[in-house]
Enzyme design. Structure first.
Site: not given
Ligand code: ME8
Length: 510
Positions: A18, A21, A128, A131, A145, A148, A296, A299
């Site tokens: 989304h 990312h 959770c 997370c 949480c 979420h 935030k 999805k």
């Molecule tokens: O946390 N606003 O993956 P994730 C800004 N797999 N950035 C956002 C966002 C939003 N609303 N939503 C997501 C994970 N992001 C782990 C990480 S790293 C070793 C493992 C971005 O799919 C932002 O960079 O939940 C956030 O930190 C990341 O997507 C979380 O992606």
């Protein structure tokens, strides 16, 4: 040789990408492209985090084996950078053999570091799945949480723990450096968390078949964060076959992430590295959230703005990149709305930049038959405007000020527009006695646009190339070209076609 290594988080593949990312991925690409323009050898890493419980659950719900599921969905994650004009130097998957092997070696190094940093114990507490994190009661709001909006699950299992508590002092020492974590208020947040006392945490999970087996206890798999964080290092060991890039890039490693995963990156990760005998990363930058209303964008919360790839189809990658950099001050939270994207597309990209190019090229074509000789002048007001730009933008981007650097470039775009109005070339063209003056004005505008195009190349790679082409200027993006007076003579220049044409939008709003 100065080098630059930047990573994005690796994203969970329980769903498709989304706009959140897209946001981090675009920002990382802007920083890396900019450093390349300054001649630094750079490496951009992005990819996916596959061994999460939530990924296994989604696979099961679809009647698929987890590996089969991730092999399918990974394609939509590979498409994300590609469609946004981002070309990572490596796209990591945590199911890569090279990664799995390295994680096992990494955990083994910690276990054998002679300090008893890994030990067995029983974990009984909350987890959770959103997370993928263990939770304490005081982290919950109304038993849920807050991130979420779901109740965590109760877990009781014997697994392997990491002695994080032994790393408090060494972690605090990292924070003596003022820029270890940026922005400063995030560094303070991480520091106070460390000062409040660190709890050991579990680095393995029992009874989970999906994950990397713990080498000395194959009935358990690595906890997903103890697997995922290691990607930043593992990738360097196998991204180029027959070459180990660790020595070249690890000393200059920088991580970009959202504030949701600050603790994992700013506390757990440096401690794991120290325990395994590696240096912590050079620097981390945590940006804020893109919000929809006051929540935030996510999805699982179901409040999506729009699919980032639909936005790219409609407006083009450059427009989405521009919006990411400009709509929210990088580091802060802010609202991401498709209305905001449309408005900026029309007003800033279409009018401020696109019309400027159309006007300047049309005037050169009309008043000078498309031919112009260089006529720089040290006391030109444009010289004064362009002179500090290169250093100002570079300094901001070195500090991850994605929005500030772009605003600095936009000041020049606005100044060039004002210059068109104040010099009124259409008036000068009526008076043969002022032919030299007109030459100078037109050449200054051409040169100003050339500088803007190069300065903007990291943000708007496609538009930048088209501007340079329309101005009949070389395609070089070398940062030293961001200086007044370097435009080359032009011949046969024609009025440019619209850079950002009008878009008729179907219903994409929330
Ligand atoms: O946390 N606003 O993956 P994730 C800004 N797999 N950035 C956002 C966002 C939003 N609303 N939503 C997501 C994970 N992001 C782990 C990480 S790293 C070793 C493992 C971005 O799919 C932002 O960079 O939940 C956030 O930190 C990341 O997507 C979380 O992606």
């Amino acid at each position: 040789m100065e080098r630059f290594y930047l990573t994005t988080p690796i994203y969970y593949v329980n769903s498709t990408p989304h706009i959140g990312h897209a946001y981090t991925t675009v920002a990382a690409d802007v920083f890396v492209r900019h450093q390349r323009q300054r001649g630094r050898e750079s490496f951009l890493l992005t990819g996916v985090d596959e061994h999460a419980s939530k990924v296994a659950r989604v696979a099961a719900a679809q009647g698929l084996e987890p590996q089969e599921y991730v092999d399918g969905i990974v394609e939509s994650w590979r498409a994300l950078p590609a469609r946004l004009g981002v070309s990572p130097d490596f796209f990591i998957r945590t199911s890569d053999e090279g990664h799995k092997r390295f994680v096992q070696e990494f955990l083994e190094r910690i276990r054998q570091n002679g300090r008893d940093d890994i030990y067995q114990d029983v974990y009984a507490g909350l987890y959770c799945v959103g997370c993928e994190a263990f939770k304490t009661e005081d982290e919950l709001v109304d038993g849920k949480c807050p991130e979420h909006d779901v109740e965590p699950e109760w877990i009781e299992e014997r697994n392997w723990f990491f002695r994080l508590s032994a790393y408090q002092e060494r972690l605090l020492a990292l924070y003596e450096r003022h820029d270890f974590v940026l922005p400063a208020f995030r560094a303070n947040e991480a520091r106070s968390f460390i000062e409040s006392g660190l709890q050991d945490f579990s680095i393995s999970r029992a009874g989970q078949p999906w994950g990397i087996p713990i080498p000395w206890d194959p009935d358990q798999v690595a906890y997903v964060w103890a697997d995922a964080l290691v990607n930043y290092l593992s990738a360097l060991t196998y991204a180029r076959s027959g070459e180990d890039l660790v020595e070249r890039f690890w000393p200059v490693a920088r991580h970009l992430l959202g504030k949701d995963i600050l603790r994992f990156h700013c506390v757990y990760w440096p401690a794991l590295l120290l325990a395994a005998g590696y240096e912590p990363p050079q620097q981390l930058f945590a940006h804020g959230y893109l919000l929809s209303g006051d929540r935030k964008v996510s999805k699982s919360l179901g409040n999506l703005v729009a699919d980032p790839l639909d936005l790219v189809d409609l407006y083009g990658a450059d427009a989405v990149r521009f919006w990411c950099a400009r709509s929210v001050s990088f580091g802060q939270d802010g609202i991401a709305s498709v209305d905001g994207l449309r408005e900026r597309y029309e007003r800033e990209l279409g009018n401020d930049l696109g019309n400027l190019l159309s006007r300047v090229t049309a005037m050169i074509a009309r008043y000078r038959d498309g031919d112009l000789e260089p006529s720089p002048s040290a006391d030109s007001p444009i010289a004064a405007i362009l002179e500090p730009l290169a250093d100002d933008v570079a300094a901001r981007l070195d500090d991850f000020d994605l929005t500030g650097a772009l605003e600095r470039i936009w000041e020049v775009v606005r100044a060039l527009n004002r210059h068109v109005e104040s010099t009124a070339p259409w008036q000068l063209a009526k008076d043969d006695a002022r032919a030299n003056e007109l030459d100078c004005v037109l050449w200054d505008l051409l040169d100003g646009l050339r500088v803007v195009a190069i300065a903007l190349a990291a943000y708007l790679p496609e538009a930048s190339e088209r501007i340079l082409d329309a101005l009949r200027q070389p395609a070089t993006l070398d940062w030293r070209e961001v200086a007044y007076g370097r435009a080359q003579r032009v011949e046969g220049l024609a009025a440019a076609t619209p850079l950002f044409p009008r878009v008729d939008e179907p219903s994409l709003t929330v």
